[in-house]
Design a protein around this motif. Sequence first.
Motif, PDB file in Angstrom:
ATOM      1  N   ASN A 142      -8.235  -0.025   2.568  1.00  0.00           N
ATOM      2  CA  ASN A 142      -9.158  -1.100   2.923  1.00  0.00           C
ATOM      3  C   ASN A 142      -8.661  -2.430   2.366  1.00  0.00           C
ATOM      4  O   ASN A 142      -7.533  -2.526   1.858  1.00  0.00           O
ATOM      5  N   THR A 145     -10.933  -3.424  -3.110  1.00  0.00           N
ATOM      6  CA  THR A 145     -11.679  -2.175  -2.907  1.00  0.00           C
ATOM      7  C   THR A 145     -11.022  -0.986  -3.599  1.00  0.00           C
ATOM      8  O   THR A 145     -11.565   0.119  -3.545  1.00  0.00           O
ATOM      9  N   GLY A 146      -9.870  -1.199  -4.221  1.00  0.00           N
ATOM     10  CA  GLY A 146      -9.149  -0.086  -4.823  1.00  0.00           C
ATOM     11  C   GLY A 146      -8.465  -0.473  -6.116  1.00  0.00           C
ATOM     12  O   GLY A 146      -8.917  -1.362  -6.838  1.00  0.00           O
ATOM     13  N   GLU A 147      -7.336   0.148  -6.385  1.00  0.00           N
ATOM     14  CA  GLU A 147      -6.698   0.067  -7.688  1.00  0.00           C
ATOM     15  C   GLU A 147      -5.619  -1.015  -7.796  1.00  0.00           C
ATOM     16  O   GLU A 147      -5.149  -1.299  -8.902  1.00  0.00           O
ATOM     17  N   TYR A 187      -4.767  -3.648   6.936  1.00  0.00           N
ATOM     18  CA  TYR A 187      -5.777  -2.800   6.306  1.00  0.00           C
ATOM     19  C   TYR A 187      -6.938  -2.560   7.252  1.00  0.00           C
ATOM     20  O   TYR A 187      -7.152  -3.304   8.215  1.00  0.00           O
ATOM     21  N   ASP A 216      -5.376  -2.077   0.135  1.00  0.00           N
ATOM     22  CA  ASP A 216      -5.651  -1.499  -1.174  1.00  0.00           C
ATOM     23  C   ASP A 216      -5.554   0.025  -1.102  1.00  0.00           C
ATOM     24  O   ASP A 216      -5.502   0.628  -0.015  1.00  0.00           O
ATOM     25  N   ASN A 217      -5.509   0.631  -2.261  1.00  0.00           N
ATOM     26  CA  ASN A 217      -5.361   2.079  -2.367  1.00  0.00           C
ATOM     27  C   ASN A 217      -6.289   2.596  -3.464  1.00  0.00           C
ATOM     28  O   ASN A 217      -6.368   1.976  -4.526  1.00  0.00           O
ATOM     29  N   PRO A 218      -7.008   3.714  -3.206  1.00  0.00           N
ATOM     30  CA  PRO A 218      -7.032   4.511  -1.975  1.00  0.00           C
ATOM     31  C   PRO A 218      -7.924   3.891  -0.913  1.00  0.00           C
ATOM     32  O   PRO A 218      -8.648   2.939  -1.184  1.00  0.00           O
ATOM     33  N   GLY A 219      -7.837   4.428   0.287  1.00  0.00           N
ATOM     34  CA  GLY A 219      -8.705   4.028   1.373  1.00  0.00           C
ATOM     35  C   GLY A 219      -8.083   3.130   2.401  1.00  0.00           C
ATOM     36  O   GLY A 219      -8.538   3.036   3.517  1.00  0.00           O
ATOM     37  N   TYR A 231       0.830  -1.211   0.000  1.00  0.00           N
ATOM     38  CA  TYR A 231       0.000   0.000   0.000  1.00  0.00           C
ATOM     39  C   TYR A 231       0.865   1.263   0.000  1.00  0.00           C
ATOM     40  O   TYR A 231       0.682   2.163  -0.832  1.00  0.00           O
TER      41      TYR A 231
END
Length: 259
Positions: free
Chosen positions: A213, A217-219, A242, A208-211, A181
């Motif tokens: 989490n 959930t992300g990129e 996370y 994960d990114n962003p957030g 992350y």
Amino acid sequence: MPKLAANLTMMFTELPFADRFAAAGAAGFKGIECLAPYELPIETFKAALEGSGARMVLFNCPPGNWAAGDRGMAADPERVAEFRASFDAALAYAAAVDCPRLHVMSGLVRPGEDRARWIDTYVANLAYAADRVASLDVDLLIEPINSRVDMPRYLVDRTDLAMEIIGRVGSAKVRLQYDIYHMQIMEGDLLRSIERLLPHIGHIQLADNPGRNEPGTGEINYAHILPALDRLGYDGWVGCEYRPAGETLAGLGWAKDFI
């Protein structure tokens, strides 16, 4: 198959800290990590871990006063004695549960201070700590943490600086903690970076990114990255550091093939 460790500072926060160990074990985790176990007496910490059926794979040395804004103190030239005294607590907790890895956080550089002096202090304190664990089954880890989102002014925010510091310490006891992350935010090109640094990596973490989490959930393409760790030959732990987007167990679908 990557070995996943639940980070109990961030996961299972629906429960009191001492109860998260059993919850992680019941969810299938064979490894556990946390930011700092020091809020529990050593015997309570040991009993909670034993009740989980998992093993402790990593925790941090005392980071200072977290609530007051400390994020480690090992590089602070004004807190050398404090860091070295606190290292005794880290070793006592590690010995109680046979924890083989301690993360040594550098800290936040105060505005206007000389970064080179902080780096010198970090090198000296890591060398001191490496001498303390020379005969123990304990490695010391340093982690580049992103200074863009989570920890502005954090001293070690890139892998090149981390590797410079590891080289200056010159001890096989000091290794790299690679957080996917943080490095997505600061550097990207994740798999090439992991492959290049793999001989020095002692632990990997994910979010994960962003957030920050759970994966999915992300990129970040964890469906590609996690199997690739096997192909690259990484056989260590992957810490799930996370913040679950919802209830912890409800967000573990991504991990069903790994725990």
